[in-house]
Design an enzyme around this catalytic site. Structure first.
Site, PDB file in Angstrom:
ATOM      1  N   GLU A   1      37.481  56.502  60.931  1.00 19.76           N
ATOM      2  CA  GLU A   1      37.980  55.656  59.846  1.00 19.76           C
ATOM      3  C   GLU A   1      37.843  54.221  60.318  1.00 19.76           C
ATOM      4  OE1 GLU A   1      39.894  56.678  62.282  1.00 19.76           O
ATOM      5  OE2 GLU A   1      40.763  54.740  62.785  1.00 19.76           O
TER       6      GLU A   1
ATOM      7  N   SER B   1      42.020  39.798  70.483  1.00 23.14           N
ATOM      8  CA  SER B   1      41.467  41.150  70.350  1.00 23.14           C
ATOM      9  C   SER B   1      40.039  41.164  69.804  1.00 23.14           C
ATOM     10  CB  SER B   1      42.379  41.989  69.454  1.00 23.14           C
ATOM     11  OG  SER B   1      42.603  41.321  68.224  1.00 23.14           O
TER      12      SER B   1
ATOM     13  N   LYS C   1      37.809  47.279  70.397  1.00 25.56           N
ATOM     14  CA  LYS C   1      37.642  48.658  69.901  1.00 25.56           C
ATOM     15  C   LYS C   1      36.623  49.449  70.712  1.00 25.56           C
ATOM     16  CE  LYS C   1      40.430  48.317  66.267  1.00 25.56           C
ATOM     17  NZ  LYS C   1      41.640  49.121  66.097  1.00 25.56           N
TER      18      LYS C   1
HETATM   19  C1  LIG Z   1      39.845  42.399  66.115  1.00 25.59           C
HETATM   20  C2  LIG Z   1      40.934  43.371  65.810  1.00 25.59           C
HETATM   21  N1  LIG Z   1      42.145  43.210  66.366  1.00 25.59           N
HETATM   22  C3  LIG Z   1      43.161  44.060  66.124  1.00 25.59           C
HETATM   23  C4  LIG Z   1      43.013  45.124  65.272  1.00 25.59           C
HETATM   24  C5  LIG Z   1      44.195  46.005  65.014  1.00 25.59           C
HETATM   25  O1  LIG Z   1      44.097  47.245  65.625  1.00 25.59           O
HETATM   26  P1  LIG Z   1      44.984  47.663  66.841  1.00 25.59           P
HETATM   27  O2  LIG Z   1      46.399  47.380  66.473  1.00 25.59           O
HETATM   28  O3  LIG Z   1      44.702  49.101  67.023  1.00 25.59           O
HETATM   29  O4  LIG Z   1      44.566  46.849  68.030  1.00 25.59           O
HETATM   30  C6  LIG Z   1      41.771  45.351  64.662  1.00 25.59           C
HETATM   31  C7  LIG Z   1      41.579  46.486  63.760  1.00 25.59           C
HETATM   32  O5  LIG Z   1      40.604  46.650  63.115  1.00 25.59           O
HETATM   33  C8  LIG Z   1      40.702  44.461  64.937  1.00 25.59           C
HETATM   34  O6  LIG Z   1      39.492  44.600  64.385  1.00 25.59           O
END
Ligand SMILES: Cc1ncc(COP(=O)(O)O)c(C=O)c1O
Length: 395
Positions: free
Chosen positions: A112, A378, A90
């Site tokens: 948000e 992620s 993020k």
């Molecule tokens: C660690 C992590 N991965 C994935 C996501 C999902 O978001 P996005 O689909 O925008 O990557 C989030 C959302 O809060 C997150 O904290």
């Protein structure tokens, strides 16, 4: 091959666009006119790249995971966004957007958040740039991700618990948009995913595209070719996935696999598998697939993972899925939990629950031994420890 990037009107095929109330038209239009000239300017590129390197810690490693590879019979690389400052992808987006806000002369930032990762990343860059920060977060998420709430407060942000709907990400987004309607001229809204009205989905995808830019360079060095056979990522709104696939969407040598949250199962009424359950509609300013009832009321999504329970999906992914450019798999809560424990035991990496959904996809695919698979981790699992500990007790 079709072009899967955004067109000049802000659409990906039939999805996208900007459906906003009149009061917000001016600020969305101001952002649309400014985002590309800013992102493409030398001064922005220098500042953005410098902060990604020195503050976030990029490039994030591309790690060939030996025991996970052996388990699934192919070569699995993990793109380690969990090692970024603040623990997830993020921050790539919030650094970029705060630099854009600064150049547009805005002083007050709103956001948000679901899992709290985007809220923490926004509060972090606001501290860094000395800007006021207000974060909207559903009360359910405030409770299940309370460490992140405390981090945001320590960073100087004001966190508003939202008590409408099922008190999760959709409701937090509604509230942030309401705030923006009340302060359209001085406030910049940092959206945390590839959702919202154009230009947000494209802007967020571009800011996250550093992920696939690095994958290209790292694969060249590590594999002797700059593309994988598979890219796998989880999708909430779709930003880590968009960043992972950005430079490969129009390359048909690369298979794209998106893992959405099946919750307790897509037929149980407790799911967030928006791409499989959704129908075309408008949510938060964008035409996309939306979980909705027969008469168009938004249905409450459910997932064990606070970052994936959103009833819409980024328009880029709605288009990739509709055109069968991407394979979409629904990964249920229990499958994600098992995958999180598997990665932890095989590689010593505790993933975020969201990322665990991408890992859960591995068992549903058939690989050849020579296949090169890149899976984006992620985020890290610190914020999910209570859920993991509860799960360990039940095992
Ligand atoms: C660690 C992590 N991965 C994935 C996501 C999902 O978001 P996005 O689909 O925008 O990557 C989030 C959302 O809060 C997150 O904290």
């Amino acid at each position: 091959m079709k072009d899967y990037q955004v067109n000049d009107d802000g659409y990906y095929g039939e999805f996208g666009g900007a459906y906003v109330p009149e009061i917000l038209y001016g600020c969305v239009e101001e952002l649309r006119k400014n985002y590309l000239p800013i992102i493409q300017s030398e001064s922005f590129k220098n500042e953005f790249d410098g902060l990604l390197r020195d503050y976030v810690g990029r490039p994030s490693p591309l790690y060939l995971a030996p025991r996970l590879s052996e388990r699934y019979g192919c070569r699995i690389y993990l793109k380690r966004e969990d090692l970024n400052h603040t623990g997830a992808h993020k921050i790539n987006n919030t650094i970029g957007q705060i630099l854009i806000a600064k150049r547009m002369g805005k002083r007050r930032i709103i956001a948000e958040t679901g899992a709290g990762q985007h809220g923490v990343a926004t509060a972090t860059v606001c501290a860094l740039m000395n800007m006021e920060c207000v974060v909207y977060m559903g009360k359910t998420d405030v409770e299940r991700q309370h460490i992140n709430v405390q981090k945001m407060e320590m960073l100087g942000a004001t966190v508003y618990p939202v008590t409408s709907g099922n008190m999760t990400l959709k409701d937090a987004t509604n509230e942030a948009i309401r705030d923006w309607c009340c302060h359209p001229s001085d406030t910049y809204y940092i959206i945390g995913s590839t959702v919202g009205p154009h230009p947000y989905p494209d802007m967020v995808a571009r800011l996250q595209s550093v992920i696939s830019e690095e994958i290209r360079k790292q694969l060249s060095l590590q594999e002797g070719r700059d593309y994988p056979d598979y890219l796998i990522a989880c999708v909430g709104g779709g930003s880590n996935a968009a960043g992972t696939i950005y430079h490969y969407v129009n390359d048909d040598r690369v298979k794209i696999v998106l893992a959405e949250a099946g919750g307790k199962g897509i037929d149980t009424g407790m799911s967030a598998a928006t791409i499989q359950l959704g129908k075309i509609g408008i949510i938060h300013g964008s035409k996309t697939l939306v979980m909705q009832s027969q008469d168009g009321q938004i249905e409450e999504p459910y997932s064990i993972s606070a970052g994936l329970d959103y009833p819409g999906i980024g328009p880029i992914h709605a288009n990739l899925a509709t055109n069968k450019r991407a394979t979409v798999l629904a990964i249920n809560d229990d499958e994600a939990l098992n995958a999180a424990f598997e990665l932890t035991r095989l590689e010593g990496i505790i993933p975020a629950l969201e990322s665990a959904h991408a890992l859960g996809a591995l068992g549903k695919l058939r690989f050849r031994p020579e296949d090169v698979v890149v899976l984006t981790v992620s985020g890290r699992g610190d914020k999910d420890m209570e859920t993991y500990i509860r799960e360990m007790k039940n095992k």
